[in-house]
Design an enzyme around this catalytic site. Structure first.
Site, PDB file in Angstrom:
ATOM      1  N   GLY A   1      -8.080  -7.220   4.411  1.00 56.85           N
ATOM      2  CA  GLY A   1      -9.007  -7.312   5.683  1.00 56.85           C
ATOM      3  C   GLY A   1      -8.607  -8.055   7.132  1.00 56.85           C
TER       4      GLY A   1
ATOM      5  N   SER B   1      15.765 -41.666  -8.634  1.00 58.69           N
ATOM      6  CA  SER B   1      14.551 -41.112  -8.559  1.00 58.69           C
ATOM      7  C   SER B   1      14.185 -40.841  -7.027  1.00 58.69           C
ATOM      8  CB  SER B   1      13.128 -41.700  -9.338  1.00 58.69           C
ATOM      9  OG  SER B   1      11.946 -41.205  -9.190  1.00 58.69           O
TER      10      SER B   1
ATOM     11  N   TYR C   1      13.537 -34.327 -14.411  1.00 59.11           N
ATOM     12  CA  TYR C   1      12.262 -34.471 -14.601  1.00 59.11           C
ATOM     13  C   TYR C   1      11.549 -34.439 -13.259  1.00 59.11           C
ATOM     14  CZ  TYR C   1      12.568 -39.624 -13.683  1.00 59.11           C
ATOM     15  OH  TYR C   1      12.757 -40.607 -12.890  1.00 59.11           O
TER      16      TYR C   1
ATOM     17  N   ARG D   1       4.189 -48.320  -9.631  1.00 54.51           N
ATOM     18  CA  ARG D   1       4.191 -48.929  -8.124  1.00 54.51           C
ATOM     19  C   ARG D   1       3.545 -50.259  -8.418  1.00 54.51           C
ATOM     20  NH1 ARG D   1       1.533 -43.523  -6.501  1.00 54.51           N
ATOM     21  NH2 ARG D   1       0.577 -43.946  -8.571  1.00 54.51           N
TER      22      ARG D   1
ATOM     23  N   GLY E   1      12.220 -40.568  -3.911  1.00 53.39           N
ATOM     24  CA  GLY E   1      10.839 -40.951  -3.404  1.00 53.39           C
ATOM     25  C   GLY E   1      10.682 -39.848  -2.068  1.00 53.39           C
ATOM     26  N   THR E   2      10.131 -38.847  -2.396  1.00 58.36           N
ATOM     27  CA  THR E   2       9.938 -37.658  -1.187  1.00 58.36           C
ATOM     28  C   THR E   2       9.175 -37.960  -0.151  1.00 58.36           C
ATOM     29  OG1 THR E   2       8.947 -36.371  -2.722  1.00 58.36           O
ATOM     30  CG2 THR E   2      11.114 -35.791  -2.445  1.00 58.36           C
ATOM     31  N   ASN E   3       8.004 -39.016  -0.536  1.00 60.43           N
ATOM     32  CA  ASN E   3       7.193 -39.208   0.624  1.00 60.43           C
ATOM     33  C   ASN E   3       7.986 -39.892   1.642  1.00 60.43           C
ATOM     34  OD1 ASN E   3       5.316 -38.396  -1.302  1.00 60.43           O
ATOM     35  ND2 ASN E   3       4.389 -40.158  -1.622  1.00 60.43           N
ATOM     36  N   ASP E   4       8.564 -40.919   1.296  1.00 63.24           N
ATOM     37  CA  ASP E   4       9.138 -41.614   2.504  1.00 63.24           C
ATOM     38  C   ASP E   4      10.595 -40.997   2.933  1.00 63.24           C
ATOM     39  OD1 ASP E   4       7.720 -43.760   3.154  1.00 63.24           O
ATOM     40  OD2 ASP E   4       8.787 -45.375   1.525  1.00 63.24           O
TER      41      ASP E   4
ATOM     42  N   CYS F   1       9.445 -38.453  -7.685  1.00 62.46           N
ATOM     43  CA  CYS F   1       8.187 -39.114  -7.978  1.00 62.46           C
ATOM     44  C   CYS F   1       7.396 -39.267  -6.676  1.00 62.46           C
ATOM     45  CB  CYS F   1       8.554 -40.586  -8.574  1.00 62.46           C
ATOM     46  SG  CYS F   1       9.463 -41.690  -7.436  1.00 62.46           S
TER      47      CYS F   1
ATOM     48  N   HIS G   1     -15.733  -8.117   1.058  1.00 62.45           N
ATOM     49  CA  HIS G   1     -14.712  -8.734   1.744  1.00 62.45           C
ATOM     50  C   HIS G   1     -14.948 -10.317   1.032  1.00 62.45           C
ATOM     51  CE1 HIS G   1     -13.292 -11.812   5.112  1.00 62.45           C
ATOM     52  NE2 HIS G   1     -12.493 -10.900   4.858  1.00 62.45           N
TER      53      HIS G   1
ATOM     54  N   ARG H   1       8.993 -49.228 -10.856  1.00 66.38           N
ATOM     55  CA  ARG H   1       9.645 -49.732  -9.202  1.00 66.38           C
ATOM     56  C   ARG H   1       9.118 -51.216  -9.076  1.00 66.38           C
ATOM     57  NH1 ARG H   1       7.755 -46.227  -4.211  1.00 66.38           N
ATOM     58  NH2 ARG H   1       5.850 -47.677  -4.475  1.00 66.38           N
TER      59      ARG H   1
ATOM     60  N   LYS I   1       1.010  -1.193  -0.139  1.00 60.54           N
ATOM     61  CA  LYS I   1      -0.048   0.094   0.100  1.00 60.54           C
ATOM     62  C   LYS I   1       0.680   1.243  -0.082  1.00 60.54           C
ATOM     63  CE  LYS I   1      -3.482  -0.414   2.204  1.00 60.54           C
ATOM     64  NZ  LYS I   1      -4.840  -0.788   3.457  1.00 60.54           N
TER      65      LYS I   1
ATOM     66  N   MET J   1      -5.722  -7.482   8.674  1.00 58.19           N
ATOM     67  CA  MET J   1      -5.118  -6.545   9.681  1.00 58.19           C
ATOM     68  C   MET J   1      -5.818  -5.252   9.948  1.00 58.19           C
ATOM     69  SD  MET J   1      -1.018  -7.237   8.976  1.00 58.19           S
ATOM     70  CE  MET J   1      -1.395  -6.685   7.144  1.00 58.19           C
TER      71      MET J   1
ATOM     72  N   ARG K   1      -3.381  -1.335  -6.354  1.00 58.77           N
ATOM     73  CA  ARG K   1      -2.527  -2.443  -6.183  1.00 58.77           C
ATOM     74  C   ARG K   1      -2.932  -3.300  -7.387  1.00 58.77           C
ATOM     75  NH1 ARG K   1      -5.568  -4.657  -1.078  1.00 58.77           N
ATOM     76  NH2 ARG K   1      -7.629  -5.068  -1.838  1.00 58.77           N
TER      77      ARG K   1
ATOM     78  N   ARG L   1      -3.431   2.688   8.629  1.00 58.23           N
ATOM     79  CA  ARG L   1      -3.843   1.676   7.787  1.00 58.23           C
ATOM     80  C   ARG L   1      -2.692   0.827   7.672  1.00 58.23           C
ATOM     81  NH1 ARG L   1      -6.434   3.198   2.281  1.00 58.23           N
ATOM     82  NH2 ARG L   1      -7.783   1.380   2.518  1.00 58.23           N
TER      83      ARG L   1
ATOM     84  N   GLU M   1      15.140 -42.936  -1.212  1.00 62.34           N
ATOM     85  CA  GLU M   1      13.917 -42.721  -0.164  1.00 62.34           C
ATOM     86  C   GLU M   1      14.433 -42.815   1.478  1.00 62.34           C
ATOM     87  OE1 GLU M   1      10.806 -45.216  -0.892  1.00 62.34           O
ATOM     88  OE2 GLU M   1      12.238 -46.492  -1.949  1.00 62.34           O
TER      89      GLU M   1
END
Length: 880
Positions: free
Chosen positions: A100, A764, A852, A570, A766-769, A832, A449, A625, A22, A102, A333, A91, A745
């Site tokens: 809205g 590759s 990738y 999988r 395996g970012t979950n595990d 993956c 709002h 896999r 602002k 703050m 803005r 303001r 992983e």
């Protein structure tokens, strides 16, 4: 000593980090020569110091006093001067728009003496002066002193007694001021502060404190705005839209923020101050009506809107006030917009020569594209329309009607789809707006709002459905004809048309999904815009995009959506249903003969699975896999089997007794860290060999196949070498070429990636595990247990399962990528895990040099777009 205060003449639009959005834009408009009331901005640095120290920074009050004195000299009036008062607004204004969330306080400087001076200043307009005074006490009491706003609202409603606020006379407003002062005295134990300088400093402090108000914290978390930015504070000379019918306030957009179409869009409210518009307290007039009411101001506003849009090269959101026929600009803005508007506007600006096509790609996001892929209502279905409002934010939302934010959060947590219904929303409703599928209000317009926040979040919203009588207290609304919809009744709202329907309306695929499925672009303007953006995005990205798919149907859809291969198949998912028994037989086999029979039964099934998958991908790379099942998923339940044998006693079948003994032997307390992945393949001879042979034979049957065999859960290079040796032998025997790599992983694999790359042709991630093991918690067990508390405490900015944890998990990925390529420069790198479809995580993958990302088929277009945005964020030419 640092400089904490900047006059509007000292800043510009590029100083948003310091002056907030602002303040930077007020300075920019001032520099452009537009009619901006004079004022000054207190920096975000001052806010950060305040939040750290718990007090205003040393020297700040003196610096404010100097700038205030300069403002008073310029205006020829002093703050709160009894006979001729200068009044100011205080303001908030953070770097990123937080509508809205703050605090704002208007009319600072009024007290029992200066209110009379204000009336004199306004040509004897006492009603205006006392209306401004009651507004100050009401806003100051709620936002600065923490008084329940309902107390002021109830007093106002009681006084109005069914009348409009415009019908209140001077004497009514004088009584209201005394009532309000009584509320302040009763709630705080002291009188309303009469000293103007104290009012201003208290308001500035309240704005700083509002940065950490619960609704602001929740909004930042929703929008992923960093918590350490702080907010600036803007102190601006008051101009008054509530001093008569030749005055007013409004909000304007240079294009329709809902559709992106060019034209005149906005709301205007005569004899009102700014908060009246966004709060939806009175229904507004369309901006076009201003031409009839005040043509001179209307024409000037249109000229300013055109100037601002050309200057910012984007849709601009503008707040303005008209005081006695004089137009003043209070804010501009780059405006929030719906997903459809974002794509249309980006392409329009290219056609107008304001931006290049590269920049157009950066102007839209993967999340917006995902919104365009959501279903829409079936136009041919039977529907019972009960009302119509303004199409504030598009989409098709179906759910149970609820009338409080708390109830919306409660039911959504139970898995229910809800529509939040309110007369108008306010910032305190934010949690319910986030939880709801859609928002319906009976008051307010496209700049209310509800509309602004819903557009920013991509929520379906219908505003200003005046035909509905909403009773929050009775938790119901009444539609024309006396139809009553109570809490829990299902309604459907169409944010594209503004229509409200009783019951559940069926949905159909969006035209954008049909386009990705192969339908021609045709005459659909939105689809044409998406096609143009996506075509250029594909030409600009470096990251390839693959899909996670376990069957030919998902693989085919992924290809239609633009996938360049399969990044994760999988194989354990292929053994569910009727095949589960075959895996159980394999795991529980008592000897070589039983194991060979089980493997012989599985191999032709696997060969057929892979053949279908390779045919569907038609020469694109397919990463398979090898089986990685937590063992408990393929064994009888230990507890159930124990109870069955115990209850049978001596009559228990020999088969069950034998089975129980085997399951007991293999039972694991923590299956996710047990006998799975490469460990299972090494413990059960022939298992991985069977799968590799099935892959090789399927590849030989489908010419052009590019198979990649991935060994799961490797933690040591020796594990990989054992499996690789057997795999390479089988591939050689069948005359098939295929890459052999591994999934990273396990943290140890990331830290020893240089060694592992000696035996792996690709990684590759395996970012979950990898996330579970790095943090040391199970996603399934802990998300509901304490994640919400961790988000509240700021331990997480966002769930590490939703967006990659760059500092921890991300560092392991970076180490593995660098050390792996140091050993094997041509090492192929991909991701993956579910992070492969998350926009922020995709940008990280681009930064660390992965080849990738792989994600679910539906997220493939999102990943394609974000991969291009990541590439363009690093710089490059802009093709006009």
């Amino acid at each position: 000593m640092p400089k904490y205060v900047y006059d509007f003449t000292e800043g510009n639009k590029d100083l948003k980090d310091l002056l907030g959005g602002k303040g930077a834009n007020l300075a920019e408009m001032t520099n452009l020569g537009l009619p901006v009331p004079p004022g000054f901005t207190i920096t975000t640095e001052a806010c950060r110091r305040f939040l750290t120290d718990g007090a205003l920074p040393g020297g700040l009050e003196e610096e404010i006093s100097r700038h205030l004195a300069a403002l008073e000299e310029k205006m020829g009036r002093r703050l709160g001067q009894a006979d001729d008062p200068l009044l100011v607004s205080v303001r908030s204004g953070a770097k990123f728009s937080m509508p809205g969330m703050m605090e704002t306080v208007l009319n600072i400087g009024l007290n029992d003496e200066s209110v009379r001076g204000l009336a004199k200043q306004a040509g004897g307009n006492e009603r205006f002066a006392w209306d401004s005074y009651r507004r100050l006490i009401q806003m100051f009491g709620k936002t600065v002193q923490g008084i329940d706003g309902e107390l002021f609202d109830e007093a106002l409603e009681e006084l109005k007694n069914g009348r409009s606020d415009l019908d209140l006379e001077t004497e009514d407003l004088q009584r209201l001021v005394e009532t309000y002062k009584g509320i302040v005295r009763e709630q705080t134990g002291s009188d309303f502060p009469a000293d103007p300088h104290r009012q201003m400093l208290m308001a500035i402090t309240a704005v700083f404190e509002s940065w950490n108000a619960p609704r602001a914290v929740l909004y930042r978390r929703q929008e992923r705005i960093p918590a350490d930015l702080g907010t600036a504070v803007n102190v601006c000379t008051m101009v008054f839209g509530n001093c008569g019918m030749d005055s007013g306030t409004g909000v304007a957009f240079t294009r329709d923020p809902g559709s992106g179409h060019q034209g005149i869009y906005g709301d205007y409210l005569q004899n009102a101050q700014g908060e009246d518009v966004v709060a939806g307290i009175r229904n507004t007039l369309p901006l076009q009506e201003l031409e009839r009411i005040d043509k001179r101001s209307y024409d000037e506003l249109l000229q300013i809107m055109e100037k601002l849009e050309n200057h910012y090269r984007d849709l601009c959101d503008i707040e303005f006030t008209i005081e006695g026929g004089k137009l003043w600009m209070l804010q501009t803005r780059v405006g929030k917009r719906t997903a459809a508007a974002a794509f249309r506007i980006a392409v329009q600006l290219v056609d107008q020569g304001l931006i290049g096509i590269d920049e157009a790609v950066t102007r839209v996001t993967g999340d917006q594209l995902a919104q365009l892929m959501f279903p829409r209502f079936d136009g041919g279905a039977e529907k019972k329309k009960i009302a119509k409002g303004m199409n504030a934010s598009p989409g098709a939302a179906v759910g149970k009607a609820v009338f409080t934010a708390e109830r919306a959060v409660e039911l959504a947590a139970q898995g229910e789809a809800v529509i939040l219904v309110r007369r108008e929303t306010n910032p305190d409703d934010l949690a319910g707006m986030i939880a709801a599928r859609g928002i319906l209000t009976s008051r307010g317009g496209k700049t209310s709002h509800a509309a602004v926040v819903a557009r920013g979040m991509g929520k379906t919203c219908v505003c200003g459905a005046e035909e509905l009588e909403v009773s929050t207290k009775e938790r119901r609304f009444t539609a024309p004809g006396g139809l009553v919809v109570s809490e829990g009744d299902v309604i459907s709202i169409d944010g594209s048309t503004g229509e409200v329907f009783l019951g559940e309306v069926p949905v159909v695929a969006s035209p954008v999904v049909e386009y990705f499925e192969g339908a021609p672009v045709g005459d659909d303007e939105l689809v044409a815009a998406v096609d143009r953006i996506m075509t250029h995005a594909d030409a600009r990205r470096r990251l390839a995009v693959r899909a996670n798919a376990d069957n030919a149907e998902d693989a085919s859809r992924a290809r239609r959506f633009g996938a360049q291969g399969i990044g994760l198949c999988r194989t354990e998912h292929m053994f569910l249903g009727d095949r589960r028994q075959l895996v159980e037989d394999l795991v529980l086999a008592a000897g070589d003969d039983e194991r060979e029979r089980a493997l012989a039964a599985l191999e032709p099934l696997q060969r057929a699975d892979f053949t279908e998958l390779f045919r569907a991908m038609d020469g694109l790379p397919v990463t398979i896999r090898l089986i990685d099942p937590p063992l408990h998923e393929f064994l009888p339940d230990y507890t159930e089997l124990s109870v069955r044998v115990a209850l049978a006693g001596d009559r228990a079948e020999a088969k069950d007794v034998k089975l129980l003994a085997a399951v007991k032997r293999l039972h694991e307390q923590n299956p996710m860290l047990g006998l799975r992945g490469v460990r299972l393949g090494l413990v059960i001879p022939g298992l991985f060999a069977m799968q590799v042979r099935a892959i090789a034979e399927a590849a030989r049957a489908v010419p052009g196949t590019r198979a990649e065999i991935m060994i799961p859960l490797v933690g040591a290079v020796q594990e990989l070498e054992c499996v690789r040796e057997e795999a390479v032998r089988i591939l050689a025997e069948t005359g098939v070429e295929a890459l052999v790599g591994t999934m990273i992983e396990v943290p140890r694999a990331a830290l020893t990636a240089g060694q592992i790359a000696e035996a792996a042709e690709f990684f590759s991630f395996g970012t979950n595990d990898l996330t579970q093991m790095t943090w040391g918690f199970s996603r399934d067990d802990v998300e509901a247990a304490f994640f919400s508390r961790y988000l509240d405490l700021g331990v997480f900015g966002v769930s590490p399962f939703e967006t990659l944890d760059r500092d921890g998990v991300g560092r392991l990925v970076r180490i593995a990528a660098e050390e792996g390529r140091r050993t094997r420069p041509d090492l192929k790198l991909g991701i993956c895990g579910e992070h492969g479809g998350d926009p922020d995580s995709i940008h990280f993958c681009h930064e660390v040099g992965l080849d990738y990302v792989s994600c679910s088929p539906f997220r493939v277009p999102v990943a394609r777009l974000e991969a291009a945005r990541a590439a363009l964020a690093g710089g490059g030419s802009d093709t006009r």
